[in-house]
Write a protein that holds these residues in place. Sequence first.
Motif, short mmCIF file in Angstrom:
data_model
loop_
_atom_site.label_atom_id
_atom_site.label_comp_id
_atom_site.label_asym_id
_atom_site.label_seq_id
_atom_site.Cartn_x
_atom_site.Cartn_y
_atom_site.Cartn_z
N TRP A 49 0.83 -1.21 0.00
CA TRP A 49 0.00 0.00 0.00
C TRP A 49 0.86 1.26 0.00
O TRP A 49 0.46 2.28 -0.55
CB TRP A 49 -0.96 0.00 1.19
CG TRP A 49 -2.19 -0.79 0.90
CD1 TRP A 49 -2.38 -2.12 1.04
CD2 TRP A 49 -3.42 -0.27 0.37
NE1 TRP A 49 -3.63 -2.48 0.63
CE2 TRP A 49 -4.30 -1.36 0.23
CE3 TRP A 49 -3.86 1.01 0.02
CZ2 TRP A 49 -5.59 -1.22 -0.26
CZ3 TRP A 49 -5.14 1.15 -0.46
CH2 TRP A 49 -6.00 0.04 -0.60
N ASN A 95 -1.84 -5.38 -8.22
CA ASN A 95 -3.17 -5.58 -7.64
C ASN A 95 -3.33 -5.08 -6.22
O ASN A 95 -4.46 -4.93 -5.75
CB ASN A 95 -3.54 -7.06 -7.70
CG ASN A 95 -3.76 -7.55 -9.10
OD1 ASN A 95 -4.19 -6.80 -9.96
ND2 ASN A 95 -3.45 -8.79 -9.35
N ILE A 96 -2.24 -4.88 -5.50
CA ILE A 96 -2.33 -4.34 -4.13
C ILE A 96 -1.64 -2.98 -4.15
O ILE A 96 -0.43 -2.93 -4.28
CB ILE A 96 -1.60 -5.25 -3.11
CG1 ILE A 96 -2.11 -6.68 -3.18
CG2 ILE A 96 -1.73 -4.69 -1.72
CD1 ILE A 96 -1.34 -7.65 -2.29
N PRO A 97 -2.26 -1.88 -3.92
CA PRO A 97 -3.69 -1.65 -3.91
C PRO A 97 -4.26 -1.72 -5.32
O PRO A 97 -3.49 -1.68 -6.26
CB PRO A 97 -3.81 -0.25 -3.31
CG PRO A 97 -2.51 0.42 -3.59
CD PRO A 97 -1.49 -0.67 -3.73
N SER A 99 -6.71 -3.78 -4.14
CA SER A 99 -7.17 -4.96 -3.40
C SER A 99 -6.45 -5.04 -2.05
O SER A 99 -5.31 -4.63 -1.91
CB SER A 99 -6.87 -6.18 -4.26
OG SER A 99 -6.80 -7.32 -3.52
N CYS A 100 -7.15 -5.59 -1.05
CA CYS A 100 -6.56 -5.81 0.27
C CYS A 100 -6.95 -7.23 0.71
O CYS A 100 -7.99 -7.42 1.33
CB CYS A 100 -7.05 -4.77 1.26
SG CYS A 100 -6.22 -4.90 2.85
N PRO A 101 -6.10 -8.22 0.38
CA PRO A 101 -6.47 -9.61 0.65
C PRO A 101 -6.55 -9.91 2.15
O PRO A 101 -5.73 -9.43 2.93
CB PRO A 101 -5.34 -10.41 -0.01
CG PRO A 101 -4.20 -9.47 -0.10
CD PRO A 101 -4.78 -8.11 -0.24
N TYR A 107 -4.15 -15.64 -1.55
CA TYR A 107 -4.18 -14.65 -2.64
C TYR A 107 -2.98 -14.88 -3.57
O TYR A 107 -3.14 -14.90 -4.80
CB TYR A 107 -4.16 -13.25 -2.02
CG TYR A 107 -4.39 -12.13 -2.98
CD1 TYR A 107 -5.67 -11.85 -3.46
CD2 TYR A 107 -3.35 -11.31 -3.39
CE1 TYR A 107 -5.89 -10.80 -4.33
CE2 TYR A 107 -3.57 -10.25 -4.24
CZ TYR A 107 -4.83 -10.00 -4.72
OH TYR A 107 -5.04 -8.95 -5.58
#
Length: 120
Positions: A49, A95-97, A99-101, A107
Amino acid sequence: MWNSGRFFAMFYKETKNIPPQNLSIKMKGTAPGKGGNTVEDSQIIELYWQRDEQAIAETAQKYGAFCFTIASSILTVREDAEECVDDTYLALWNNIPPSCPKNYLSYILRILRNIGLNRL
């Protein structure tokens, strides 16, 4: 900048001439997330992040050998398995961010599996 070639040279040099199907026998270390001075998954996600490249290094240190073993079971060519793991790190970075697995290992493995199966 992340250098995947250096990572694989460092962690897999003792398995240089071993066929991928036999790598799981030769791999040393503990199961993912067990023992050692590993960083918590939530801390790794926080590094993503923050867009800190250390997130990839921490992921590789904690789950790299396990991911390589899984990729080797999908792909028979060692170089393809290495590239699959590298592509997984890139996909995590992209994908991160946003998304926050909730379960980081699941993941990672879902991305790895999808990339590996797309290469077949």
